[in-house]
Every structure is written in structure tokens, then in C-alpha cells.
Design a protein around this motif. Structure first.
Motif, PDB file in Angstrom:
ATOM      1  N   LEU A  58      21.704  16.631  25.382  1.00 60.51           N
ATOM      2  CA  LEU A  58      20.876  15.470  25.976  1.00 60.51           C
ATOM      3  C   LEU A  58      21.528  13.639  25.502  1.00 60.51           C
ATOM      4  N   LEU A  59      22.705  13.976  24.776  1.00 56.03           N
ATOM      5  CA  LEU A  59      23.495  13.300  24.281  1.00 56.03           C
ATOM      6  C   LEU A  59      24.369  12.819  25.812  1.00 56.03           C
ATOM      7  N   THR A  60      25.138  13.870  27.064  1.00 52.04           N
ATOM      8  CA  THR A  60      26.074  13.460  27.856  1.00 52.04           C
ATOM      9  C   THR A  60      24.515  13.360  28.903  1.00 52.04           C
ATOM     10  N   TRP A  61      23.286  13.099  29.171  1.00 48.61           N
ATOM     11  CA  TRP A  61      22.561  12.649  30.042  1.00 48.61           C
ATOM     12  C   TRP A  61      22.239  11.114  29.744  1.00 48.61           C
ATOM     13  N   LEU A  62      22.379  10.831  28.176  1.00 45.11           N
ATOM     14  CA  LEU A  62      22.194   8.835  28.071  1.00 45.11           C
ATOM     15  C   LEU A  62      23.576   8.355  28.184  1.00 45.11           C
ATOM     16  N   SER A  63      25.218   8.703  28.206  1.00 46.10           N
ATOM     17  CA  SER A  63      25.448   8.267  28.045  1.00 46.10           C
ATOM     18  C   SER A  63      25.936   7.784  29.820  1.00 46.10           C
ATOM     19  N   ARG A  64      25.465   8.783  30.280  1.00 45.93           N
ATOM     20  CA  ARG A  64      25.122   8.862  31.846  1.00 45.93           C
ATOM     21  C   ARG A  64      24.818   7.864  32.485  1.00 45.93           C
ATOM     22  N   SER A  65      23.431   8.551  32.096  1.00 47.79           N
ATOM     23  CA  SER A  65      21.795   7.110  32.819  1.00 47.79           C
ATOM     24  C   SER A  65      21.789   6.297  31.998  1.00 47.79           C
ATOM     25  N   PHE A  66      22.080   6.326  30.657  1.00 49.20           N
ATOM     26  CA  PHE A  66      20.777   4.639  29.252  1.00 49.20           C
ATOM     27  C   PHE A  66      22.221   3.972  29.679  1.00 49.20           C
ATOM     28  N   LYS A  67      22.025   2.203  30.448  1.00 45.81           N
ATOM     29  CA  LYS A  67      22.925   1.316  30.514  1.00 45.81           C
ATOM     30  C   LYS A  67      22.075   0.744  29.560  1.00 45.81           C
ATOM     31  N   ILE A  68      22.896  -0.518  28.933  1.00 46.64           N
ATOM     32  CA  ILE A  68      22.753  -1.427  28.329  1.00 46.64           C
ATOM     33  C   ILE A  68      23.926  -2.855  28.748  1.00 46.64           C
ATOM     34  N   HIS A  69      23.516  -3.715  29.320  1.00 49.49           N
ATOM     35  CA  HIS A  69      23.904  -5.155  29.714  1.00 49.49           C
ATOM     36  C   HIS A  69      23.668  -5.909  29.314  1.00 49.49           C
ATOM     37  N   ILE A  70      24.796  -7.338  28.837  1.00 47.76           N
ATOM     38  CA  ILE A  70      23.554  -8.379  28.758  1.00 47.76           C
ATOM     39  C   ILE A  70      23.714  -9.362  30.410  1.00 47.76           C
ATOM     40  N   PRO A  71      22.577  -9.534  30.647  1.00 46.80           N
ATOM     41  CA  PRO A  71      22.563 -10.303  31.970  1.00 46.80           C
ATOM     42  C   PRO A  71      22.904 -11.477  31.738  1.00 46.80           C
ATOM     43  N   ASP A  72      23.508 -12.276  33.071  1.00 46.19           N
ATOM     44  CA  ASP A  72      24.185 -13.305  32.826  1.00 46.19           C
ATOM     45  C   ASP A  72      23.097 -14.215  33.591  1.00 46.19           C
ATOM     46  N   THR A  73      23.651 -15.599  32.789  1.00 42.01           N
ATOM     47  CA  THR A  73      22.400 -17.180  33.567  1.00 42.01           C
ATOM     48  C   THR A  73      22.638 -17.074  35.045  1.00 42.01           C
ATOM     49  N   ASN A 224      24.259   0.378  37.338  1.00 40.89           N
ATOM     50  CA  ASN A 224      25.326   0.860  36.666  1.00 40.89           C
ATOM     51  C   ASN A 224      26.097  -0.357  35.790  1.00 40.89           C
ATOM     52  N   LYS A 225      26.227  -1.625  36.840  1.00 39.45           N
ATOM     53  CA  LYS A 225      27.153  -2.630  36.773  1.00 39.45           C
ATOM     54  C   LYS A 225      25.846  -3.630  36.025  1.00 39.45           C
ATOM     55  N   LYS A 226      25.130  -3.605  36.175  1.00 42.36           N
ATOM     56  CA  LYS A 226      23.435  -4.859  35.283  1.00 42.36           C
ATOM     57  C   LYS A 226      22.841  -4.625  34.854  1.00 42.36           C
ATOM     58  N   GLY A 227      22.402  -3.346  34.377  1.00 41.65           N
ATOM     59  CA  GLY A 227      20.736  -2.845  34.564  1.00 41.65           C
ATOM     60  C   GLY A 227      20.893  -2.036  32.946  1.00 41.65           C
ATOM     61  N   ASN A 228      19.772  -2.235  32.447  1.00 44.77           N
ATOM     62  CA  ASN A 228      19.010  -2.257  31.170  1.00 44.77           C
ATOM     63  C   ASN A 228      18.303  -0.688  31.463  1.00 44.77           C
ATOM     64  N   GLY A 229      18.241  -0.182  30.581  1.00 45.77           N
ATOM     65  CA  GLY A 229      17.888   1.464  30.083  1.00 45.77           C
ATOM     66  C   GLY A 229      18.423   2.674  31.560  1.00 45.77           C
ATOM     67  N   PHE A 230      17.359   3.269  31.431  1.00 45.97           N
ATOM     68  CA  PHE A 230      17.627   4.665  32.659  1.00 45.97           C
ATOM     69  C   PHE A 230      17.491   4.150  33.837  1.00 45.97           C
ATOM     70  N   ARG A 231      18.667   4.758  34.583  1.00 50.25           N
ATOM     71  CA  ARG A 231      19.037   4.508  36.021  1.00 50.25           C
ATOM     72  C   ARG A 231      18.211   4.714  36.908  1.00 50.25           C
ATOM     73  N   GLU A 232      17.695   6.285  36.368  1.00 47.75           N
ATOM     74  CA  GLU A 232      16.722   6.942  37.149  1.00 47.75           C
ATOM     75  C   GLU A 232      15.516   6.591  37.710  1.00 47.75           C
ATOM     76  N   THR A 233      15.032   6.275  39.229  1.00 51.54           N
ATOM     77  CA  THR A 233      13.940   5.537  39.796  1.00 51.54           C
ATOM     78  C   THR A 233      12.783   6.741  40.513  1.00 51.54           C
ATOM     79  N   TRP A 234      13.263   8.261  39.735  1.00 50.77           N
ATOM     80  CA  TRP A 234      12.019   8.835  40.464  1.00 50.77           C
ATOM     81  C   TRP A 234      11.966   9.681  39.590  1.00 50.77           C
ATOM     82  N   PHE A 235      10.627   9.830  39.091  1.00 48.40           N
ATOM     83  CA  PHE A 235       9.565  10.401  39.636  1.00 48.40           C
ATOM     84  C   PHE A 235       8.626   9.833  38.563  1.00 48.40           C
ATOM     85  N   TYR A 236       7.684   8.686  39.077  1.00 51.37           N
ATOM     86  CA  TYR A 236       6.603   7.923  38.570  1.00 51.37           C
ATOM     87  C   TYR A 236       6.607   7.746  37.365  1.00 51.37           C
TER      88      TYR A 236
END
Length: 276
Positions: A58-73, A224-236
Motif C-alpha cells: 500500500l505504501l509503495t502504491w501510494l508513493s508511486r500513484s498519489f501526487k501532491i503539487h502546488i499549482p502555479d498561477t 506526475n508533474k503537476k497533478g493532485n490525488g491518484f494518477r489512475e484514470t480508470w475504472f469508474y
């Protein structure tokens, strides 16, 4: 079984056609769930070890897939780019509604229900393109379609220019009897430009795939560069696989990337802002 799935995910991956099918069928979240379910039949002592393994995964998955970034203006001059696999039931107007506004550039795949004649009357100052394979492009600025290529197994790659940027719109075939290696090789060979370029689409291949190595080398993955949350886009809205991607060349600045949750399709919407 669990050891075999772990070896498949982290080591074997897409070594051959059969292993690739299992690799796509058992992403890491599914393996974690299987480990937890397997704990039910174990003794107390072995269950503890199993839960430790599940926690590490779970920690491995979170470290790879869950992103936290501060967006630019973001300013009005910056470019809003949106991609969506419309799941054969949604149109440009559905995409506008789900997105919350009309973006500068929008690419839809699996969107056969667009009535362009009616749409053009309502949005007469904008630009559109319809491919032969249910791929549609919308832009607020003039579209220059450079090429449209379709592989022998219906993977589509459209190269177009708009807003001063070079784009490749991709829709990779998802048929299980067509090896992803063939189609991703076709896509990689079709992408000639590596600067001032955005590649976006449904690759039907998870981010962990070895077949995306070339794209990872030449481009930044927008989430990966500027997203927040889980990277995965599928399924529902369940974060199982990152099948949809926006790749941005390294000379362009990504300001912010969003994943828009929706139940209108089994795929989430991806949106990124690029500094002009």
C-alpha cells in the motif's frame, strides 16, 4: 500465487504476450486486495506477516500513484488542454459540461454521437476535426491537421497544430488479442516531434508499462508533474489503472493538472494548463 503476482508486477511485467495480459489484469491495487483477502484463511501468525506485506505494498502504491503539487498561477493567456475517453455515450457538449467550461483544446476518443452540423451552428467561431475512427478534436484557434495514421489494428495517431503547439492525439486499440507492444511501438514511431509538443490520449496501457519508456524519456507526464490525488484514470473513479495520459515536452511549462471524476464514462477526464 501472491508471490507470483508480485514477481509479475515488479519484475516480469510484459516479458511476453501472456505475462502482459496478467500484468494488465492485476494492477497493484488488485494485488493488495488479494493479499488482504488471503489473510482470512491464514493462521494468526501468518496473517500478521500477510498484513505487513499488504501495508508495504500500500505504501509503495501510494508513493508511486498519489501526487501532491502546488499549482502555479494560471492566466487567461495560458492554454487549457483537455482529454477524455467519452465511452461512446458522450459528445463535445457533455465534455464542456463535465469540464465546467470550454477549454482551448479538447480531444475526445470513442465519441461517435457528435452531431457536428448542429454543433458548428452553436460554436461557429471555433474549429473541429472528425477522424474516421471516433476521434474528435476541438480548438478555439485554427487547426492544422498534419497527418492521420491508423495501424493495422486500429490504433489512431493524429498529428495537428493549434495555438502555436504541436499535438499528437492518440487512441490505442484495447483489444486483448492485439499485443500492446505492437501498438505502442507504432505510437512511439509516429511521434516525431519532441519539442513544443503535447501527446495526449487513451494508451490502453498503464503508466508502469515498459512500452511507455520512450515517452517518459522525451516528455513529462502532466499529472506526475503537476497533478493532485491518484494518477489512475480508470475504472469508474476507482484508481486502478493509468490508461489516459497527457505528455508534455520538457521545454513547455506545466502549470496545473486536474483529473475530473465523472460517472458518464468509465474513464476520468484529464486537464492540464500549459504556459504560453
Amino acid at each position: 500465487m501472491i508471490l507470483g503476482l508480485l514477481a509479475l508486477h515488479f519484475v516480469i511485467k510484459e516479458h511476453n504476450y501472456v505475462s502482459s495480459l496478467y500484468f494488465y489484469t492485476f494492477p497493484l491495487p488488485v494485488i493488495i486486495l488479494l493479499v488482504l483477502l488471503f489473510s482470512i484463511v491464514l493462521t494468526k501468525q501468518w496473517r500478521r506477516y500477510n498484513l505487513i506485506i499488504a501495508s508495504l505494498l500500500l505504501l509503495t502504491w501510494l508513493s508511486r500513484s498519489f501526487k501532491i503539487h502546488i499549482p502555479d498561477t494560471i492566466s487567461k493567456q495560458d492554454l487549457e488542454v483537455v482529454f477524455w475517453n467519452a465511452s461512446r455515450d458522450n459528445t463535445f457538449e457533455d465534455a464542456f459540461k463535465e469540464n465546467g467550461n470550454i477549454p482551448d483544446v479538447l480531444v475526445l476518443v470513442e465519441s461517435p454521437k457528435n452531431n457536428l452540423q448542429s454543433f458548428k451552428k452553436q460554436y461557429s467561431n471555433d474549429y473541429y476535426y472528425k477522424s474516421d475512427k471516433e476521434l474528435f478534436i476541438f480548438s478555439k484557434t485554427p487547426l492544422d491537421i498534419i497527418s492521420e495514421k491508423v495501424s493495422n489494428y486500429n490504433t489512431t495517431v493524429i498529428n495537428f497544430k493549434t495555438a502555436g503547439i504541436n499535438f499528437y492525439a492518440v487512441d490505442a486499440t484495447g483489444s486483448p488479442d492485439v499485443p500492446r507492444k505492437w501498438e505502442l511501438t507504432y505510437i512511439n514511431q509516429s511521434i516525431k516531434e519532441k519539442n513544443n509538443t503535447v501527446v495526449l490520449g487513451d494508451f490502453n496501457t498503464p503508466y508502469e508499462s515498459s512500452y511507455l519508456k520512450q515517452l517518459k524519456t522525451d516528455f513529462n507526464q502532466a499529472f506526475n508533474k503537476k497533478g493532485n490525488g491518484f494518477r489512475e484514470t480508470w475504472f469508474y473513479n476507482l484508481p486502478l489503472l493509468s490508461l489516459d495520459h497527457i505528455w508534455v515536452s520538457k521545454d513547455l511549462k506545466i502549470l496545473k493538472t486536474e483529473k475530473i471524476h465523472t460517472f458518464k464514462s468509465d474513464h476520468n477526464i484529464l486537464k492540464t494548463y500549459i504556459k504560453r
